[in-house]
Scaffold this motif. Structure first.
Motif, short mmCIF file in Angstrom:
data_model
loop_
_atom_site.label_atom_id
_atom_site.label_comp_id
_atom_site.label_asym_id
_atom_site.label_seq_id
_atom_site.Cartn_x
_atom_site.Cartn_y
_atom_site.Cartn_z
N ILE A 1 0.84 -1.20 0.00
CA ILE A 1 0.00 0.00 0.00
C ILE A 1 0.87 1.25 0.00
N TYR B 1 -8.72 -3.38 0.51
CA TYR B 1 -7.59 -2.87 -0.28
C TYR B 1 -7.68 -3.34 -1.73
N VAL C 1 -8.55 3.74 1.49
CA VAL C 1 -7.30 3.36 2.15
C VAL C 1 -7.40 3.61 3.65
#
Length: 454
Positions: free
Chosen positions: A280, A340, A352
């Motif tokens: 991420i 995600y 997020v």
């Protein structure tokens, strides 16, 4: 919890937090360190890999040293080594010197991590260990994840040297408090497994070197030789452990199903969850164009959530049982990964934030309960080595997640670009961005499956 117990626990949590923090804090400082020390990024990777390797390889043996010579003595010694080496890391003028002192720092971190869980088991009775392990596991987990955040913040505003200098005043105060308040309760006659330690270190080192080679140059003859050789050494290590009279972890302890499966769960959890954190971070920097600092700030709320809830979840595991809480935590983290998986090139960053909050809740449930289950099923004379084994499998998981993030992303876009995205020096656009998203999705699916195994 009595006042003396709170003071002792605070010292232990601080040591565990610092050990976990420094396992990842250099990630977002990679480009700056490489530039200022005139090094390439692949060599600079060893600033983090050397730390993870040493902590993963030595924690069990250093935990056993605590059994032999006194757990608090080894913990305090580790704090001293960690603090002094942090100073030398900060003043390093070459990348070789920095890597060397990071190795020394890792020895100190391993001493702290290996013995903190055993000291908690000495101090707290079984019925109240869940909350104590909640705080301690909070230290390691939050330290490892917040390291990514603080690395970006400190490097941006102060310089890379201060990611090491920040340890010095904290270490001095903690060492003073540790020498004053922490006292050894018991010592246990035990022997060290030097041969096993050497085999494990060599095997992990060869595999890690091959991973760095693969990340930088693709599949080469060298990496094709090193991986099988490293795996062979690990197989020899396993054979050795089955036949030596002084294995790194007592096989009598591992014969207890809850202890064995809880250690496996801790490994897969670290491997799967921290890979998600790395991925991420790559998405936020490489696709959305966020700076390392902004990406770190966006992920902070989830880490705060995990920090706040950890001790409460530890108490809950004391009341209703560790298995229920740990399993639920794994499911919650898996849900976060599914969230995600919904992100695309132009997805709202609120998605997020939501996933970060959900994963924070999951980690606050899993780690305290898992730690409590492991130590509750260990014999008192094995507290040090079992505590070390827990940190060993967690750090091997961190090492694997680091390699997984870069390797899978590298399959989707040019290898050099994937590495630059990981360190925040490049952004991908157009059709390459779509390919990169697909690469991240593939890695997230792998992480999801690893968590299901946990």
């Amino acid at each position: 919890m009595e006042r003396s117990q709170r003071i002792k626990l605070s010292i232990l949590v601080l040591g565990t937090l610092m050990g976990g923090l420094d396992s990842t804090i250099v990630i977002l400082a990679f480009p700056v360190i490489a530039e200022e020390l005139h090094s390439d990024l692949l060599t600079t990777m060893w600033v983090i890999l050397i730390y993870l390797l040493i902590v993963a390889s030595l924690t069990v043996q250093l935990g056993r040293l605590g059994d032999i010579f006194g757990r608090t003595r080894m913990f305090n010694f580790g704090f001293g080594v960690f603090t002094v080496s942090s100073f030398f890391c900060g003043i390093s003028a070459t990348i070789t010197t920095l890597i060397l002192f990071r190795g020394v720092q890792a020895v100190g971190g391993a001493l702290m991590e290996a013995n903190s869980g055993a000291i908690i088991a000495d101090i707290f009775p079984p019925g109240s260990r869940g909350a104590a392990f909640g705080y301690n596991s909070l230290g390691w987990t939050v330290g490892a994840t917040l390291g990514i955040v603080l690395g970006g913040v400190i490097t941006t505003f102060f310089g890379w040297e201060y990611i090491f200098f920040i340890n010095i005043p904290i270490g001095i105060v903690a060492l003073y408090l540790g020498m004053r308040y922490l006292k050894d309760v018991t010592r246990t006659p035990a022997s060290l497994d030097i041969a096993g330690m050497v085999l494990l270190t060599a095997g992990l080192s060869l595999i890690s070197y091959a991973a760095v080679e693969f990340a930088g140059n693709g599949l080469t003859t060298l990496s094709m030789i090193l991986v099988p050789l490293g795996l062979l050494l690990i197989l020899i290590f396993a054979w050795h452990e089955l036949h030596t009279r002084t294995p790194m972890v007592s096989f009598e302890s591992l014969s207890r199903p809850i202890l064995k499966y809880s250690l496996l769960a801790a490994f897969f959890q670290s491997l799967g969850y921290l890979a998600v954190t790395f991925l991420i971070t790559m998405y936020l920097q490489g696709i959305r164009g966020l700076s390392p600092l902004d990406a770190a700030i966006l992920l902070t709320p989830g880490y705060v959530m995990g920090s706040v809830l950890g001790p409460y979840m530890g108490r809950l595991s004391d009341r209703i049982g560790a298995r229920v809480v740990a399993t639920t935590g794994t499911v919650v983290i898996a849900v976060a990964i599914l969230i995600y998986l919904a992100i695309r090139v132009d997805t709202s960053l609120n998605v997020v934030l939501l996933a970060s909050f959900v994963s924070g809740i999951g980690t606050s449930m899993f780690y305290p309960a898992n730690n409590s289950a492991i130590m509750a099923n260990a014999k008192m004379e094995d507290y040090g080595s079992v505590s070390g084994a827990l940190r060993m499998v967690q750090n091997i998981g961190v090492l694997g997640s680091f390699v997984l993030a870069i390797t899978v992303a590298s399959a989707a876009i040019p290898r050099a670009l994937a590495f630059e995205v990981f360190t925040g020096t490049s952004q991908v656009v157009g059709h390459v961005a779509g390919a990169f998203i697909r690469g991240i999705d593939a890695a997230l699916v792998v992480s999801f499956l690893l968590l299901i195994l946990a």
